[in-house]
Design a protein around this motif. Structure first.
Motif, mmCIF file in Angstrom:
data_model
loop_
_atom_site.group_PDB
_atom_site.id
_atom_site.type_symbol
_atom_site.label_atom_id
_atom_site.label_comp_id
_atom_site.label_asym_id
_atom_site.label_seq_id
_atom_site.Cartn_x
_atom_site.Cartn_y
_atom_site.Cartn_z
ATOM 1 N N GLU A 1 44.393 29.267 -87.443
ATOM 2 C CA GLU A 1 44.764 27.861 -87.408
ATOM 3 C C GLU A 1 45.376 27.516 -86.058
ATOM 4 O OE1 GLU A 1 46.373 26.333 -91.470
ATOM 5 O OE2 GLU A 1 46.935 28.452 -91.349
ATOM 6 N N ILE A 2 45.116 26.300 -85.612
ATOM 7 C CA ILE A 2 45.804 25.761 -84.453
ATOM 8 C C ILE A 2 46.427 24.426 -84.867
ATOM 9 C CG2 ILE A 2 44.337 26.908 -82.746
ATOM 10 C CD1 ILE A 2 42.839 24.301 -82.376
ATOM 11 N N PRO A 3 47.588 24.097 -84.330
ATOM 12 C CA PRO A 3 48.254 22.860 -84.766
ATOM 13 C C PRO A 3 47.570 21.622 -84.199
ATOM 14 C CG PRO A 3 49.502 23.911 -83.013
ATOM 15 C CD PRO A 3 48.392 24.863 -83.369
ATOM 16 N N ILE A 4 47.452 20.595 -85.037
ATOM 17 C CA ILE A 4 46.958 19.293 -84.598
ATOM 18 C C ILE A 4 47.901 18.217 -85.110
ATOM 19 C CG2 ILE A 4 44.549 20.057 -84.638
ATOM 20 C CD1 ILE A 4 44.240 18.294 -87.207
ATOM 21 N N LEU B 1 39.951 23.816 -77.523
ATOM 22 C CA LEU B 1 40.907 24.778 -78.084
ATOM 23 C C LEU B 1 40.275 25.560 -79.236
ATOM 24 C CD1 LEU B 1 44.153 22.582 -78.115
ATOM 25 C CD2 LEU B 1 43.297 24.101 -76.312
ATOM 26 N N PHE B 2 39.445 24.882 -80.028
ATOM 27 C CA PHE B 2 38.695 25.578 -81.081
ATOM 28 C C PHE B 2 37.848 26.694 -80.481
ATOM 29 C CE2 PHE B 2 38.333 22.010 -84.514
ATOM 30 C CZ PHE B 2 39.578 22.369 -84.999
ATOM 31 N N PHE B 3 37.073 26.351 -79.453
ATOM 32 C CA PHE B 3 36.144 27.320 -78.882
ATOM 33 C C PHE B 3 36.888 28.505 -78.262
ATOM 34 C CE2 PHE B 3 33.578 23.246 -77.960
ATOM 35 C CZ PHE B 3 33.197 23.161 -79.283
ATOM 36 N N GLU B 4 38.018 28.221 -77.662
ATOM 37 C CA GLU B 4 38.826 29.300 -77.087
ATOM 38 C C GLU B 4 39.381 30.215 -78.184
ATOM 39 O OE1 GLU B 4 42.837 29.900 -74.299
ATOM 40 O OE2 GLU B 4 41.974 27.904 -74.587
ATOM 41 N N LYS B 5 39.837 29.619 -79.284
ATOM 42 C CA LYS B 5 40.408 30.397 -80.386
ATOM 43 C C LYS B 5 39.361 31.278 -81.055
ATOM 44 C CE LYS B 5 44.147 31.218 -82.858
ATOM 45 N NZ LYS B 5 45.369 31.795 -82.253
ATOM 46 N N LEU B 6 38.112 30.843 -81.031
ATOM 47 C CA LEU B 6 37.046 31.614 -81.681
ATOM 48 C C LEU B 6 36.760 32.937 -80.984
ATOM 49 C CD1 LEU B 6 34.407 28.960 -82.816
ATOM 50 C CD2 LEU B 6 35.860 30.383 -84.247
ATOM 51 N N ARG B 7 37.370 33.166 -79.851
ATOM 52 C CA ARG B 7 37.234 34.472 -79.197
ATOM 53 C C ARG B 7 37.908 35.572 -80.008
ATOM 54 N NH1 ARG B 7 38.990 32.678 -73.022
ATOM 55 N NH2 ARG B 7 37.233 31.249 -72.632
ATOM 56 N N GLU B 8 38.852 35.177 -80.888
ATOM 57 C CA GLU B 8 39.609 36.182 -81.626
ATOM 58 C C GLU B 8 39.479 36.059 -83.140
ATOM 59 O OE1 GLU B 8 44.063 34.432 -81.734
ATOM 60 O OE2 GLU B 8 43.227 34.643 -79.705
ATOM 61 N N CYS B 9 38.602 35.156 -83.609
ATOM 62 C CA CYS B 9 38.431 34.991 -85.050
ATOM 63 C C CYS B 9 37.034 34.448 -85.328
ATOM 64 C CB CYS B 9 39.499 34.070 -85.632
ATOM 65 S SG CYS B 9 39.423 32.399 -84.968
ATOM 66 N N ASP B 10 36.747 34.168 -86.605
ATOM 67 C CA ASP B 10 35.410 33.715 -87.002
ATOM 68 C C ASP B 10 35.349 32.230 -87.338
ATOM 69 O OD1 ASP B 10 34.188 36.378 -86.968
ATOM 70 O OD2 ASP B 10 35.527 36.784 -88.658
ATOM 71 N N PHE B 11 36.443 31.663 -87.804
ATOM 72 C CA PHE B 11 36.503 30.220 -88.032
ATOM 73 C C PHE B 11 37.921 29.731 -87.769
ATOM 74 C CE2 PHE B 11 37.633 31.997 -92.129
ATOM 75 C CZ PHE B 11 38.526 31.111 -92.705
ATOM 76 N N VAL B 12 38.009 28.482 -87.324
ATOM 77 C CA VAL B 12 39.292 27.908 -86.920
ATOM 78 C C VAL B 12 39.530 26.609 -87.677
ATOM 79 C CG1 VAL B 12 40.699 27.098 -84.992
ATOM 80 C CG2 VAL B 12 38.962 28.846 -84.600
ATOM 81 N N ILE B 13 40.756 26.396 -88.073
ATOM 82 C CA ILE B 13 41.160 25.175 -88.776
ATOM 83 C C ILE B 13 42.171 24.418 -87.922
ATOM 84 C CG2 ILE B 13 42.415 24.277 -90.772
ATOM 85 C CD1 ILE B 13 41.277 26.599 -92.375
ATOM 86 N N GLY B 14 41.958 23.120 -87.782
ATOM 87 C CA GLY B 14 42.965 22.263 -87.174
ATOM 88 C C GLY B 14 43.999 21.931 -88.227
ATOM 89 N N SER B 15 45.160 22.535 -88.128
ATOM 90 C CA SER B 15 46.142 22.517 -89.209
ATOM 91 C C SER B 15 47.205 21.440 -89.018
ATOM 92 C CB SER B 15 46.820 23.889 -89.309
ATOM 93 O OG SER B 15 47.825 23.883 -90.302
ATOM 94 N N ARG B 16 47.423 20.692 -90.108
ATOM 95 C CA ARG B 16 48.475 19.667 -90.121
ATOM 96 C C ARG B 16 49.834 20.246 -90.476
ATOM 97 N NH1 ARG B 16 45.107 16.454 -94.529
ATOM 98 N NH2 ARG B 16 44.962 18.645 -95.159
ATOM 99 N N TYR B 17 49.855 21.489 -90.982
ATOM 100 C CA TYR B 17 51.094 22.045 -91.526
ATOM 101 C C TYR B 17 51.472 23.391 -90.902
ATOM 102 C CZ TYR B 17 49.664 18.627 -95.025
ATOM 103 O OH TYR B 17 49.248 17.478 -95.643
ATOM 104 N N LEU B 18 50.886 23.729 -89.777
ATOM 105 C CA LEU B 18 51.181 25.018 -89.155
ATOM 106 C C LEU B 18 52.587 25.040 -88.572
ATOM 107 C CD1 LEU B 18 50.008 27.798 -88.517
ATOM 108 C CD2 LEU B 18 49.196 26.881 -86.329
ATOM 109 N N ASN B 19 52.952 23.983 -87.902
ATOM 110 C CA ASN B 19 54.301 23.870 -87.314
ATOM 111 C C ASN B 19 55.029 22.696 -87.958
ATOM 112 O OD1 ASN B 19 53.732 25.989 -85.534
ATOM 113 N ND2 ASN B 19 52.906 24.598 -83.988
ATOM 114 N N GLY B 20 55.446 22.884 -89.199
ATOM 115 C CA GLY B 20 56.054 21.781 -89.928
ATOM 116 C C GLY B 20 54.973 20.852 -90.448
ATOM 117 N N VAL B 21 55.208 19.539 -90.374
ATOM 118 C CA VAL B 21 54.258 18.540 -90.844
ATOM 119 C C VAL B 21 53.890 17.629 -89.679
ATOM 120 C CG1 VAL B 21 53.871 16.602 -92.405
ATOM 121 C CG2 VAL B 21 55.187 18.588 -93.182
ATOM 122 N N SER B 22 52.599 17.533 -89.380
ATOM 123 C CA SER B 22 52.131 16.721 -88.248
ATOM 124 C C SER B 22 51.121 15.696 -88.736
ATOM 125 C CB SER B 22 51.504 17.621 -87.176
ATOM 126 O OG SER B 22 52.424 18.582 -86.706
#
Length: 241
Positions: A198-201, A103-124
């Motif tokens: 960011e992508i949710p993890i 998922l990181f590698f796929e997201k990098l098609r549209e940005c320069d760095f990706v974060i696996g976010s604990r707080y993107l969709n609430g708290v995970s």
């Protein structure tokens, strides 16, 4: 695209072999770089065995515990020397799910760095006491307010960078450690004009009941955001010097 996953280790012998197998299984273009701080439990020797068994594992041995930030800085340099197009940083204790890597590698098609976010969709976050969770969450809020970063999870440790990002950042100038290292890297990426996403993890703390947090780490992070902001303003006003 060659990807190198940089994993600092200290006494992770029980996890490393299984983690390496799962990381490498995600994509044949993935290579694993273990940065071991002379683990007393033999993690470094295990890493050497894995390296001998496959051409997709490399090991950087260090003399002892010198901090998370320095481990990543040295690991990033080695990954660049290995010809990596993508460089990933992740923990060795399965708090970060290797299945997220594609998922990181796929997201990098549209940005320069990706974060696996604990707080993107609430708290995970799983296995953290409320006090620890509140400290982490509001540390990100505090960082956003002072620095102007728009990232939801400013202290996340699961990230992927394009090669150009780490080449543009002067890693020797990144001197912070611990959680403030994550903040400083995010800030320097954005300051250089790179686009982050960011992508949710789901973050699962495998060391329930323990914490790597200390007053020194908290103090460093509190001061770091001001140092970054004031340093950025000074560069805008007076130039590089």
């Amino acid at each position: 695209m060659k990807a190198v996953v940089v994993i600092p280790t200290y006494n992770e012998r029980d996890n490393l072999e299984r983690l390496a197998a799962q990381v490498l299984a995600q994509d044949p273009a993935i290579h694993l770089l273990v940065v071991d701080d002379n683990s007393p439990d033999g993690t470094g020797a295990l890493a050497d065995r894995l390296a001998a068994e496959t051409g997709r594992v490399s090991v950087l041995h260090r003399a002892g515990k010198m901090g998370l930030g320095s481990a990543y800085r040295e690991g990033f340099r080695v990954a660049l020397d290995m010809g990596a197009d993508y460089i990933v940083q992740m923990d060795a204790d399965f708090s970060h799910d290797p299945a997220i890597l594609p998922l990181f590698f796929e997201k990098l098609r549209e940005c320069d760095f990706v974060i696996g976010s604990r707080y993107l969709n609430g708290v995970s976050v799983v296995n953290w006491p409320l006090r620890r969770l509140m400290l982490s969450y509001f540390a990100s809020v505090y960082t956003r307010v002072i620095t102007g970063l728009t990232l939801k999870d400013c202290t996340a440790g699961f990230k992927c960078f394009k090669r150009a990002v780490l080449e543009a950042i002067e890693l020797d100038q990144v001197r912070s450690d611990g959680y403030s290292f994550q903040i400083e890297m995010n800030f320097r990426c954005v300051e250089k004009g790179f686009k982050g996403a960011e992508i949710p993890i789901i973050f699962i703390d495998r060391h329930a009941g323990t914490s790597k947090m200390s007053k020194r780490i908290v103090r460093e992070a509190v001061l770091m955001v001001w140092k970054l902001k004031l340093g950025s303003l000074a560069r805008k006003l007076f130039g590089r010097s």
